[in-house]
Design an enzyme around this catalytic site. Structure first.
Site, PDB file in Angstrom:
ATOM      1  N   GLU A 128      94.880 -22.377  16.600  1.00 25.38           N
ATOM      2  CA  GLU A 128      95.589 -21.346  17.360  1.00 25.38           C
ATOM      3  C   GLU A 128      96.549 -20.582  16.449  1.00 25.38           C
ATOM      4  OE1 GLU A 128      96.213 -22.478  21.853  1.00 25.38           O
ATOM      5  OE2 GLU A 128      96.735 -24.203  20.613  1.00 25.38           O
ATOM      6  N   GLU A 150      90.689 -29.503  22.536  1.00 25.66           N
ATOM      7  CA  GLU A 150      91.642 -30.014  23.524  1.00 25.66           C
ATOM      8  C   GLU A 150      91.019 -30.433  24.838  1.00 25.66           C
ATOM      9  OE1 GLU A 150      94.272 -26.958  21.304  1.00 25.66           O
ATOM     10  OE2 GLU A 150      92.170 -27.463  21.500  1.00 25.66           O
TER      11      GLU A 150
END
Length: 229
Positions: A128, A150
């Site tokens: 990210e 995730e």
């Protein structure tokens, strides 16, 4: 030893190196995120800095967020939801600060180029962070994996990866990463559109600096910030 260190070279490129002491892989903590924010601000407000390279002192870049930190956000607070919300929004603020890089909000000019130089495996919040940069380079390390796993622990990427990846690749292109947690070796990650370049490991920082020093204002504007997106 600090999670992140800062080195400004004679070429005007600030290299921010992530190297968490005592860990085989980098994971992001609250203190680490705060320090990274301070170093980004230092680079963006220093006239001597032409651009920024974010890299790692390890063979990998990052394993993601420290899950103990995420669990701890619910504890010791009368309002756990607010604690989690505030943490997520602080992460968004940091990523957006990197992405905009000091550019004028109207003309979209005057920003400083930021490159993510990934020496190896880059997962979760590490990817990210890379997505918020203007260019993503990865070392040619076949065993490395890049992506957002995730969902395999019941979470959607919360530091901007969900929206940035969809906007970067389209909903169909991003869905295997977001809904199945798929990760890829660097060459496959490039062909899938997750990263921009794969370079020999020994050339990683040199290539990152080269891109920084040759980037134009247009290179820094993400498609979703362009007029008419």
């Amino acid at each position: 030893m600090a999670d992140f260190t800062y080195d400004l070279g004679a070429d005007g490129v600030a290299v921010i190196t992530w190297d968490l002491s005592g860990k085989s892989m980098n994971v992001l903590s609250l203190d680490g995120a705060a320090l990274l924010g301070e170093l980004i601000e230092q680079a963006l407000t220093d006239d001597a800095v032409k651009g920024i390279v974010i890299t790692s002192g390890k063979d990998s870049f990052a394993a993601g967020m420290d899950l103990n930190v995420l669990a701890g956000l619910r504890e010791g607070s009368d309002d756990p939801a607010k604690g989690i919300f505030d943490f997520v929004m602080s992460a968004h603020t940091l990523m957006r600060r990197i992405e905009r890089a000091g550019m004028d909000p109207k003309t979209l000019k005057g920003g400083k180029p930021v490159v993510a130089a990934l020496p190896g495996t880059t997962l979760g919040v590490g990817y990210e962070l890379a997505l918020s940069c203007h260019r993503i380079l990865a070392a040619a390390a076949p065993k490395a994996r890049i992506g957002l796993p995730e969902i395999l622990v019941g979470l959607f990427p919360g530091a901007g990866g969900t929206t940035r990846l969809v906007r970067k690749m389209g909903a169909m292109g991003a869905s295997p990463q977001l809904l199945e947690g798929k990760t890829y070796a660097p060459a496959k990650a490039k062909s899938a559109g997750l990263i921009d370049e794969v370079v020999p490991a020994e050339d990683l920082i040199a290539r990152a600096k080269e891109w920084v020093l040759n980037a134009t204002d247009a290179d820094l504007v993400k498609p979703w910030d362009q007029k008419g997106y």
